[in-house]
Motif scaffolding. Structure first.
Motif, PDB file in Angstrom:
ATOM      1  N   ASP A  70      -4.454   3.383  -4.657  1.00 23.26           N
ATOM      2  CA  ASP A  70      -3.263   2.936  -5.377  1.00 23.26           C
ATOM      3  C   ASP A  70      -2.535   1.832  -4.619  1.00 23.26           C
ATOM      4  O   ASP A  70      -2.524   1.809  -3.388  1.00 23.26           O
ATOM      5  N   VAL A  71      -1.947   0.932  -5.360  1.00 25.79           N
ATOM      6  CA  VAL A  71      -1.034  -0.068  -4.807  1.00 25.79           C
ATOM      7  C   VAL A  71       0.297   0.077  -5.532  1.00 25.79           C
ATOM      8  O   VAL A  71       0.368   0.625  -6.630  1.00 25.79           O
ATOM      9  N   HIS A 119      -3.383   1.932 -10.031  1.00 27.77           N
ATOM     10  CA  HIS A 119      -4.662   2.283  -9.411  1.00 27.77           C
ATOM     11  C   HIS A 119      -5.541   1.037  -9.347  1.00 27.77           C
ATOM     12  O   HIS A 119      -5.914   0.461 -10.375  1.00 27.77           O
ATOM     13  N   ASP A 120      -5.843   0.611  -8.123  1.00 28.97           N
ATOM     14  CA  ASP A 120      -6.670  -0.580  -7.906  1.00 28.97           C
ATOM     15  C   ASP A 120      -7.428  -0.388  -6.593  1.00 28.97           C
ATOM     16  O   ASP A 120      -7.073  -0.952  -5.556  1.00 28.97           O
ATOM     17  N   PRO A 121      -8.484   0.441  -6.622  1.00 23.89           N
ATOM     18  CA  PRO A 121      -9.189   0.777  -5.381  1.00 23.89           C
ATOM     19  C   PRO A 121      -9.844  -0.417  -4.686  1.00 23.89           C
ATOM     20  O   PRO A 121     -10.125  -0.347  -3.485  1.00 23.89           O
ATOM     21  N   ASN A 122     -10.046  -1.512  -5.391  1.00 22.22           N
ATOM     22  CA  ASN A 122     -10.663  -2.689  -4.777  1.00 22.22           C
ATOM     23  C   ASN A 122      -9.660  -3.614  -4.088  1.00 22.22           C
ATOM     24  O   ASN A 122     -10.048  -4.574  -3.441  1.00 22.22           O
ATOM     25  N   HIS A 123      -8.370  -3.332  -4.256  1.00 23.95           N
ATOM     26  CA  HIS A 123      -7.346  -4.169  -3.622  1.00 23.95           C
ATOM     27  C   HIS A 123      -7.326  -3.880  -2.119  1.00 23.95           C
ATOM     28  O   HIS A 123      -7.375  -2.733  -1.699  1.00 23.95           O
ATOM     29  N   PRO A 124      -7.248  -4.924  -1.295  1.00 25.61           N
ATOM     30  CA  PRO A 124      -7.277  -4.707   0.158  1.00 25.61           C
ATOM     31  C   PRO A 124      -6.084  -3.893   0.688  1.00 25.61           C
ATOM     32  O   PRO A 124      -6.170  -3.310   1.760  1.00 25.61           O
ATOM     33  N   LEU A 125      -4.992  -3.833  -0.051  1.00 25.91           N
ATOM     34  CA  LEU A 125      -3.821  -3.067   0.399  1.00 25.91           C
ATOM     35  C   LEU A 125      -3.773  -1.660  -0.186  1.00 25.91           C
ATOM     36  O   LEU A 125      -2.815  -0.925   0.063  1.00 25.91           O
ATOM     37  N   ALA A 126      -4.776  -1.273  -0.953  1.00 23.11           N
ATOM     38  CA  ALA A 126      -4.769   0.038  -1.603  1.00 23.11           C
ATOM     39  C   ALA A 126      -4.717   1.157  -0.561  1.00 23.11           C
ATOM     40  O   ALA A 126      -5.324   1.060   0.513  1.00 23.11           O
ATOM     41  N   ASP A 127      -3.979   2.218  -0.916  1.00 27.53           N
ATOM     42  CA  ASP A 127      -3.890   3.375  -0.018  1.00 27.53           C
ATOM     43  C   ASP A 127      -5.163   4.216  -0.132  1.00 27.53           C
ATOM     44  O   ASP A 127      -6.120   3.835  -0.811  1.00 27.53           O
ATOM     45  N   GLY A 182       0.777  -1.228   0.000  1.00 32.96           N
ATOM     46  CA  GLY A 182       0.000   0.000   0.000  1.00 32.96           C
ATOM     47  C   GLY A 182       0.808   1.278   0.000  1.00 32.96           C
ATOM     48  O   GLY A 182       0.244   2.363  -0.059  1.00 32.96           O
ATOM     49  N   SER A 183       2.146   1.172   0.058  1.00 34.40           N
ATOM     50  CA  SER A 183       2.956   2.400   0.036  1.00 34.40           C
ATOM     51  C   SER A 183       4.216   2.179  -0.798  1.00 34.40           C
ATOM     52  O   SER A 183       4.753   1.077  -0.860  1.00 34.40           O
ATOM     53  N   GLU A 184       4.678   3.251  -1.399  1.00 32.68           N
ATOM     54  CA  GLU A 184       5.889   3.175  -2.219  1.00 32.68           C
ATOM     55  C   GLU A 184       7.100   2.814  -1.366  1.00 32.68           C
ATOM     56  O   GLU A 184       7.968   2.056  -1.783  1.00 32.68           O
ATOM     57  N   LYS A 185       7.130   3.354  -0.164  1.00 35.50           N
ATOM     58  CA  LYS A 185       8.274   3.132   0.726  1.00 35.50           C
ATOM     59  C   LYS A 185       8.435   1.659   1.121  1.00 35.50           C
ATOM     60  O   LYS A 185       9.543   1.156   1.223  1.00 35.50           O
ATOM     61  N   SER A 186       7.334   0.963   1.317  1.00 34.15           N
ATOM     62  CA  SER A 186       7.419  -0.433   1.767  1.00 34.15           C
ATOM     63  C   SER A 186       7.467  -1.444   0.625  1.00 34.15           C
ATOM     64  O   SER A 186       7.588  -2.645   0.876  1.00 34.15           O
TER      65      SER A 186
END
Length: 135
Positions: free
Chosen positions: A91-92, A79-87, A38-42
Motif C-alpha cells: 500500500d501507498v 494498493h500499489d505493490p509495484n510502487h517503490p514506496l509501497a509498505d 509508504g506510511s499514513e503517518k508520513s
C-alpha cells in the motif's frame, strides 16, 4: 508604531499579508497534491492559516494570521505493490489534499488580495485629489 491608531493603509496591508500567507499555504498544498509515501503517518496533509480579527475600536478592524494548522484529513490508501514506496502490504498513501478545493481557495484568496489592492489604490487617489483641491 504600536501606539499609533490603524489607518486604511495599515488595515489593507495587514489583510493583504494574511491573504498572502493563505496563498502560500494553498501553493504548498497544490505542490504536494498527488505525492505518495509508504506510511499514513508520513503522508502530507493540507495546511490552513487561522485568521484572527484585530479590532482597535468599533469600525476599525483588520485581520492577522494567528497560526497555520495541519488539517486532520486522512491520506488516501491505495494498493500499489509495484510502487517503490509501497509498505509491506503493498500500500501507498496519497497526500490528503483536495485539489478542487485548493483551486477554489486559491481563487478566493487571490480575489481578496486584489480587493485590498483596490482599496489602497482608491485611498491613494482620494488623498491625492484632496491635496489637489487644497492647493
Amino acid at each position: 508604531m504600536a501606539g499609533d491608531p490603524m489607518n486604511i493603509f495599515d488595515i489593507a496591508g495587514r489583510a493583504m499579508s494574511a491573504q498572502l500567507v493563505r496563498l502560500n499555504a494553498t501553493a504548498s498544498n497544490m505542490a504536494n497534491a498527488g505525492n505518495v509515501t509508504g506510511s499514513e503517518k508520513s503522508a502530507y496533509r493540507a495546511i490552513r492559516p487561522v485568521f484572527q480579527s484585530v479590532t482597535e475600536k468599533p469600525g476599525v478592524s483588520t485581520v492577522t494570521v494567528d497560526r497555520v494548522v495541519t488539517t486532520d484529513a486522512k491520506p488516501v490508501k491505495r494498493h500499489d505493490p509495484n510502487h517503490p514506496l509501497a509498505d509491506a502490504n503493498g500500500d501507498v498513501f496519497e497526500a490528503a489534499v483536495d485539489s478542487s478545493a485548493e483551486l477554489v481557495d486559491m481563487l478566493e484568496s487571490a480575489r481578496m488580495y486584489q480587493n485590498n489592492v483596490q482599496v489602497l489604490q482608491t485611498a491613494k487617489s482620494l488623498m491625492l485629489e484632496t491635496i489637489r483641491i487644497g492647493k
